[in-house]
Enzyme design. Structure first.
Site, short mmCIF file in Angstrom:
data_model
loop_
_atom_site.label_atom_id
_atom_site.label_comp_id
_atom_site.label_asym_id
_atom_site.label_seq_id
_atom_site.Cartn_x
_atom_site.Cartn_y
_atom_site.Cartn_z
CG ASP A 1 103.49 51.33 28.89
OD1 ASP A 1 103.09 51.26 27.71
OD2 ASP A 1 103.00 52.11 29.72
CG ASP B 1 95.36 52.27 30.27
OD1 ASP B 1 94.64 51.29 30.51
OD2 ASP B 1 94.98 53.45 30.44
CG ASP C 1 101.25 53.73 32.94
OD1 ASP C 1 100.39 54.63 33.00
OD2 ASP C 1 101.41 53.00 31.93
#
Length: 215
Positions: A164, A9, A7
């Site tokens: 995240d 961001d 991922d």
């Protein structure tokens, strides 16, 4: 060798300050109060359209303004690249993974063009052979389609997804891919509430976790 898909961001970069800056510029033009950094964090994860929708809802902006404001946000994304910062240890971890023979790719809900600009800013464009953004396909995470598309464009091998958030965990589960949770990003739930194969807060630990959990 493993296929290590990331991922962006909240995982590789802290982009919330830059995205917040764009959003607040738009809100000032609308004569409305700015959003906080905490609000920006909470709005990130489901793509630019969802960010704008949540920003509108928080400031009482009509649904009819969605496309106009989204177009403005997307048009200003490039200017926010320099405000994003890699999390500590990210460049070193990526270099270690490449040196170890692993193949890197990106699967993000950020639109593809800004995502590629972020990789260029980080100086790692050449390390990511496949990039799928939130506008690359008709679906976006947590639909497993984007992650499956990334893996389908890569040579066969054990795989792991690094993210995240709850969205990333759901995506990995749906795609049947091992999930490594970076705990320092934009998650909204306690670590123990997010399904994961391993969790880490120090990118120096990532190469060993990839070796242990890629399948």
């Amino acid at each position: 060798m493993a296929r290590v898909v990331f991922d962006l961001d909240g995982t590789l970069i802290d982009s919330a300050p830059g995205i917040r800056g764009i959003a607040n510029g738009i809100l000032r033009e609308e004569g409305l109060p700015e959003i906080s950094l905490a609000e920006a964090h909470s709005f990130i994860g489901h793509g630019a359209g969802a960010f704008v929708a949540q920003m509108r809802a928080a400031r009482g902006i009509a649904d009819s303004e969605q496309e106009r404001l989204l177009g403005t946000l997307l048009g200003r994304y490039e200017g926010a690249v320099g405000l994003s910062q890699p999390y500590p240890g990210v460049p070193e971890a990526l270099a270690a993974l490449v040196a170890g023979g692993h193949v890197l790719a990106l699967c993000t809900n950020k639109p593809e063009a800004p995502a590629r600009l972020e990789l260029e800013y980080l100086g790692v464009t050449g390390d990511f052979g496949v990039v799928v953004g939130g506008d690359s396909l008709a679906v976006r995470k947590p639909d497993p389609g984007p992650l499956r598309a990334v893996l389908g464009a890569m040579a066969e091998g054990p795989s792991v997804y690094v993210g995240d958030s709850e969205v990333d965990a759901e995506t990995a589960q749906a795609a049947g891919v091992a999930f490594l949770l970076f705990t320092g990003g934009y998650r909204k739930s306690p670590v123990e509430a997010i399904p994961h194969d391993a969790a880490f807060d120090d990118f120096a630990d990532l190469p060993a976790l990839v070796a242990a959990h890629a399948r």
